[in-house]
Motif scaffolding. Structure first.
Motif, PDB file in Angstrom:
ATOM      1  N   ASP A  50      50.863  54.093  -9.368  1.00 56.65           N
ATOM      2  CA  ASP A  50      52.186  54.027  -9.983  1.00 56.65           C
ATOM      3  C   ASP A  50      53.309  54.172  -8.956  1.00 56.65           C
ATOM      4  O   ASP A  50      54.362  53.563  -9.106  1.00 56.65           O
ATOM      5  CB  ASP A  50      52.337  55.064 -11.098  1.00 56.65           C
ATOM      6  N   HIS A  51      53.060  54.986  -7.907  1.00 55.70           N
ATOM      7  CA  HIS A  51      54.067  55.068  -6.830  1.00 55.70           C
ATOM      8  C   HIS A  51      54.299  53.668  -6.241  1.00 55.70           C
ATOM      9  O   HIS A  51      55.427  53.278  -5.975  1.00 55.70           O
ATOM     10  CB  HIS A  51      53.610  56.019  -5.717  1.00 55.70           C
ATOM     11  N   VAL A  52      53.198  52.931  -6.040  1.00 52.44           N
ATOM     12  CA  VAL A  52      53.307  51.575  -5.477  1.00 52.44           C
ATOM     13  C   VAL A  52      54.201  50.712  -6.373  1.00 52.44           C
ATOM     14  O   VAL A  52      55.068  49.982  -5.899  1.00 52.44           O
ATOM     15  CB  VAL A  52      51.910  50.923  -5.320  1.00 52.44           C
ATOM     16  N   ARG A  53      53.985  50.820  -7.682  1.00 55.25           N
ATOM     17  CA  ARG A  53      54.775  50.017  -8.621  1.00 55.25           C
ATOM     18  C   ARG A  53      56.253  50.399  -8.618  1.00 55.25           C
ATOM     19  O   ARG A  53      57.119  49.547  -8.742  1.00 55.25           O
ATOM     20  CB  ARG A  53      54.226  50.225 -10.050  1.00 55.25           C
ATOM     21  N   ARG A  54      56.539  51.684  -8.517  1.00 54.71           N
ATOM     22  CA  ARG A  54      57.915  52.161  -8.740  1.00 54.71           C
ATOM     23  C   ARG A  54      58.796  52.213  -7.517  1.00 54.71           C
ATOM     24  O   ARG A  54      60.018  52.144  -7.620  1.00 54.71           O
ATOM     25  CB  ARG A  54      57.876  53.594  -9.319  1.00 54.71           C
ATOM     26  N   ILE A  55      58.192  52.432  -6.352  1.00 54.01           N
ATOM     27  CA  ILE A  55      58.986  52.885  -5.209  1.00 54.01           C
ATOM     28  C   ILE A  55      60.070  51.894  -4.756  1.00 54.01           C
ATOM     29  O   ILE A  55      61.224  52.292  -4.564  1.00 54.01           O
ATOM     30  CB  ILE A  55      58.053  53.330  -4.043  1.00 54.01           C
ATOM     31  N   LEU A  56      59.720  50.600  -4.631  1.00 51.65           N
ATOM     32  CA  LEU A  56      60.730  49.670  -4.113  1.00 51.65           C
ATOM     33  C   LEU A  56      61.893  49.465  -5.090  1.00 51.65           C
ATOM     34  O   LEU A  56      63.056  49.551  -4.676  1.00 51.65           O
ATOM     35  CB  LEU A  56      60.073  48.349  -3.690  1.00 51.65           C
ATOM     36  N   PRO A  57      61.613  49.223  -6.391  1.00 46.93           N
ATOM     37  CA  PRO A  57      62.759  49.102  -7.322  1.00 46.93           C
ATOM     38  C   PRO A  57      63.632  50.366  -7.340  1.00 46.93           C
ATOM     39  O   PRO A  57      64.851  50.278  -7.457  1.00 46.93           O
ATOM     40  CB  PRO A  57      62.091  48.899  -8.696  1.00 46.93           C
ATOM     41  N   LEU A  58      62.998  51.533  -7.182  1.00 43.00           N
ATOM     42  CA  LEU A  58      63.765  52.784  -7.213  1.00 43.00           C
ATOM     43  C   LEU A  58      64.665  52.901  -5.983  1.00 43.00           C
ATOM     44  O   LEU A  58      65.808  53.362  -6.068  1.00 43.00           O
ATOM     45  CB  LEU A  58      62.799  53.970  -7.309  1.00 43.00           C
ATOM     46  N   ILE A  59      64.144  52.462  -4.828  1.00 45.13           N
ATOM     47  CA  ILE A  59      64.962  52.477  -3.594  1.00 45.13           C
ATOM     48  C   ILE A  59      66.165  51.542  -3.774  1.00 45.13           C
ATOM     49  O   ILE A  59      67.304  51.899  -3.460  1.00 45.13           O
ATOM     50  CB  ILE A  59      64.117  52.075  -2.362  1.00 45.13           C
ATOM     51  N   GLU A  60      65.894  50.348  -4.325  1.00 47.14           N
ATOM     52  CA  GLU A  60      66.990  49.398  -4.576  1.00 47.14           C
ATOM     53  C   GLU A  60      68.062  50.043  -5.453  1.00 47.14           C
ATOM     54  O   GLU A  60      69.252  49.924  -5.191  1.00 47.14           O
ATOM     55  CB  GLU A  60      66.461  48.139  -5.293  1.00 47.14           C
ATOM     56  N   ARG A  61      67.597  50.701  -6.505  1.00 45.27           N
ATOM     57  CA  ARG A  61      68.539  51.292  -7.465  1.00 45.27           C
ATOM     58  C   ARG A  61      69.394  52.372  -6.813  1.00 45.27           C
ATOM     59  O   ARG A  61      70.609  52.427  -7.007  1.00 45.27           O
ATOM     60  CB  ARG A  61      67.737  51.889  -8.636  1.00 45.27           C
ATOM     61  N   VAL A  62      68.750  53.236  -6.023  1.00 40.26           N
ATOM     62  CA  VAL A  62      69.479  54.344  -5.402  1.00 40.26           C
ATOM     63  C   VAL A  62      70.484  53.829  -4.360  1.00 40.26           C
ATOM     64  O   VAL A  62      71.619  54.299  -4.297  1.00 40.26           O
ATOM     65  CB  VAL A  62      68.496  55.368  -4.787  1.00 40.26           C
TER      66      VAL A  62
END
Ligand code: ATP
Ligand code: MG
Ligand code: FE
Length: 341
Positions: A50-62
């Motif tokens: 799940d980290h793999v799925r979430r990490i890049l979109p979350l970085i973009e958002r932040v």
């Protein structure tokens, strides 16, 4: 200096941008609680995926929230350990890859140093030196903190961590995961005095803890009530109350002892269990009597988050530290091994 913080040690993907001049710029968290809830605890492989799925979109958002392009990042801080190896690998790999492309330094942060420094993000931060009570899902430690990286371990749990005890007690009571918040909520309906749980290791000197006995005590109490057919909602609440009281009082007794032993008047509490309102109130009452003060982070920065990693990393980067290129997470990492700043 603008630092991107990445936390992936367990079941929370936490991302933040901390600016050494302007403070915290943005932060976001994706919690995997729903994924692990049906198993009653964290399943490591599901966490990594799940980290793999979430990490890049979350970085973009932040970065978007911080109004920052990737090239505006000056450095990247990520959780190097301790934690689940697969989960740590995700954060470390993303941090190193991004840093390589952006040509910026990285710093691998100790997860517990992150927790320890989280109260520094608040408006009225504690001043060094202080005693820190680290109470999380995996740790229960009392640490004398003289400055960043100058840590003396005063005591720790010889078995379960306090947060782990909350989680296991909740499971025995048939409540959800994570256990801390559910037990705390249910305990507000509890009757004082119906049950009294032991205060482990408080009757002898020393600053170590033991919480595994409370687990057995909880199980026996639940079984006893079930045998007598009295295990209803009120009984659940009464057990939750007695359990929380035992943990809180035990922690308060040891914190008082620690403050007196090292002759300090500042107590910092950090980690998931430091979000507990009853614990905060009890420690504040204890500290007031001693002429001491208690500091803690806002609730969302008590549990895992990216902001604490960005902050802790930033302090070390400002002191001239950074990593060599390479991905070397440390699933086991005693905090006393850290260097002074
Ligand atoms: P570690 O930081 O030791 O690696 P972790 O990251 O899993 O472990 P945290 O995220 O700091 O731990 O905290 C999670 C723990 O905090 C859980 O055990 C949870 O039950 C507990 N917790 C969260 N909120 C509360 C609360 N209000 N009262 C008591 N416990 C709580
Ligand atoms: Mg967690
Ligand atoms: Fe944590």
């Amino acid at each position: 200096m603008k630092v991107l913080g990445i936390e992936t040690s367990c079941d929370e993907t936490g991302i933040a941008v901390y600016d050494s001049d302007l403070g915290l710029q943005a932060h976001a968290l994706f919690s995997q609680v729903d994924i692990h809830a049906e198993y009653g605890g964290v399943v490591p492989e599901l966490a990594s995926r799940d980290h793999v799925r979430r990490i890049l979109p979350l970085i973009e958002r932040v970065l978007n929230d911080a109004d920052l392009a990737k090239c505006g990042i000056d450095a990247i801080a990520y959780t190097r350990g301790p934690g689940l190896i697969g989960a740590l690998m995700v954060g470390a790999s993303v941090a190193q890859a991004l840093a390589f492309v952006l040509k910026v330094p990285t710093i691998g942060v100790h997860h517990m140093e992150g927790h320890l420094l989280a109260p520094m993000l608040e408006e009225n931060p504690p001043a060094f030196p202080f005693v820190a009570l680290l109470v999380s899902g995996g740790h229960t430690q009392l640490v004398a903190v003289k400055s960043i990286g100058d840590y003396e371990l005063l005591g720790e749990s010889v078995d379960d961590a306090a947060g782990e005890a909350f989680d296991k007690a909740a499971k025995m009571l048939g409540l959800g995961y994570p256990g801390g918040p559910v037990i705390a909520k249910l305990a507000t309906q509890g009757t004082a005095g119906r049950y009294r749980f032991p205060r482990p290791m408080t009757d002898r000197p020393g600053l170590d803890f033991s919480f595994s006995g409370l687990k057995t005590y909880t199980l026996n109490t639940v079984m006893g009530a079930k045998d007598k057919d009295t295990f209803d909602l009120q009984t659940q609440a009464d057990i939750a109350y007695a359990f929380q009281e035992a943990v809180v009082e035990t922690l308060a007794i040891k914190c008082r002892r620690a403050l007196k032993q090292v002759n300090m008047d500042t107590l910092v509490i950090a980690g998931g269990v430091s979000a507990n309102i009853v614990l905060r109130k009890r420690l504040e009452a204890m500290a007031t009597k001693l002429g001491a003060q208690v500091f803690y982070a806002r609730p969302e920065f008590c549990t895992d988050n990216g902001a604490m990693i960005a902050y802790a990393g930033c302090q070390r980067l400002l002191a001239g530290q950074s990593d060599k290129l390479g991905i070397k997470p440390k699933p086991r990492w005693p905090m006393v091994e850290l260097s002074r700043v």
